[in-house]
Design a protein around this motif. Structure first.
Motif, PDB file in Angstrom:
ATOM      1  N   ILE A  12       0.821  -1.215   0.000  1.00 35.65           N
ATOM      2  CA  ILE A  12       0.000   0.000   0.000  1.00 35.65           C
ATOM      3  C   ILE A  12       0.852   1.262   0.000  1.00 35.65           C
ATOM      4  O   ILE A  12       0.661   2.131  -0.855  1.00 35.65           O
ATOM      5  CB  ILE A  12      -1.028  -0.021   1.150  1.00 35.65           C
ATOM      6  N   THR A  16       1.228   3.649  -3.370  1.00 36.61           N
ATOM      7  CA  THR A  16       0.751   5.029  -3.234  1.00 36.61           C
ATOM      8  C   THR A  16       1.839   6.018  -3.631  1.00 36.61           C
ATOM      9  O   THR A  16       1.589   6.961  -4.392  1.00 36.61           O
ATOM     10  CB  THR A  16       0.279   5.292  -1.797  1.00 36.61           C
ATOM     11  N   ALA A  20       1.825   8.321  -6.938  1.00 39.48           N
ATOM     12  CA  ALA A  20       1.919   9.776  -6.797  1.00 39.48           C
ATOM     13  C   ALA A  20       3.053  10.335  -7.642  1.00 39.48           C
ATOM     14  O   ALA A  20       2.906  11.381  -8.290  1.00 39.48           O
ATOM     15  CB  ALA A  20       2.106  10.149  -5.336  1.00 39.48           C
ATOM     16  N   GLU A  70      -8.598   3.594  -3.378  1.00 38.98           N
ATOM     17  CA  GLU A  70      -7.983   4.572  -2.481  1.00 38.98           C
ATOM     18  C   GLU A  70      -6.539   4.850  -2.866  1.00 38.98           C
ATOM     19  O   GLU A  70      -6.058   5.982  -2.761  1.00 38.98           O
ATOM     20  CB  GLU A  70      -8.046   4.109  -1.026  1.00 38.98           C
ATOM     21  N   ILE A  71      -5.828   3.826  -3.306  1.00 40.20           N
ATOM     22  CA  ILE A  71      -4.437   4.009  -3.729  1.00 40.20           C
ATOM     23  C   ILE A  71      -4.386   4.889  -4.975  1.00 40.20           C
ATOM     24  O   ILE A  71      -3.578   5.821  -5.063  1.00 40.20           O
ATOM     25  CB  ILE A  71      -3.773   2.641  -3.973  1.00 40.20           C
ATOM     26  N   ALA A  74      -5.318   8.537  -3.953  1.00 37.45           N
ATOM     27  CA  ALA A  74      -4.227   9.239  -3.273  1.00 37.45           C
ATOM     28  C   ALA A  74      -3.151   9.655  -4.270  1.00 37.45           C
ATOM     29  O   ALA A  74      -2.643  10.784  -4.229  1.00 37.45           O
ATOM     30  CB  ALA A  74      -3.634   8.361  -2.181  1.00 37.45           C
ATOM     31  N   GLY A  75      -2.803   8.761  -5.182  1.00 37.29           N
ATOM     32  CA  GLY A  75      -1.825   9.109  -6.211  1.00 37.29           C
ATOM     33  C   GLY A  75      -2.310  10.231  -7.108  1.00 37.29           C
ATOM     34  O   GLY A  75      -1.552  11.147  -7.450  1.00 37.29           O
TER      35      GLY A  75
END
Length: 123
Positions: A12, A16, A20, A70-71, A74-75
């Motif tokens: 995770i 992430t 990003a 979610e990953i 966030a990225g």
């Protein structure tokens, strides 16, 4: 701790950060991340890992669920903040981020005060 939880704890943060960085470098990657978030939303239950989860009556569960969405989100968020260049490079508050953070706080409080208590160790 199950093996899937140990693998998820390692993957995770790595995914992430890698997402990003990739989203920061390229607008096309941000577009692909957004497309994947929309198209994979129907498969979110198949790409999830639940931490501190306990099943309740009729399949309801409490805990911390992390999915591929979610990953990607966030990225995408970090990439949008850091990936802008030139005159468009100014900080902005994404739409509905405040509402999402407020809901996150509410959900955290709901987990903490819920009965039965969610414990870190399971039998």
């Amino acid at each position: 701790m199950k093996p899937e939880h140990a693998i998820a704890l390692a993957l995770i943060p790595f995914l992430t950060v890698a997402g990003a960085v990739a989203a920061t470098w390229s607008q096309r990657v941000r577009d692909v991340f957004f497309f994947l978030m929309v198209s994979l939303a129907v498969f979110a239950e198949r790409t999830d890992v639940n931490f501190f989860s306990e099943a309740w009556y009729r399949g309801t569960s409490r805990g911390i669920q992390v999915t591929l969405l979610e990953i990607l989100a966030a990225g995408l968020l970090i990439g949008c903040w850091l990936g802008r260049r030139g005159e468009e490079r100014r900080w902005f508050w994404p739409a509905s981020l405040g509402v999402m953070l407020l809901y996150f706080v509410y959900a955290g409080i709901s987990v903490v005060v819920s009965e039965p208590k969610v414990s870190a160790c399971s039998n």
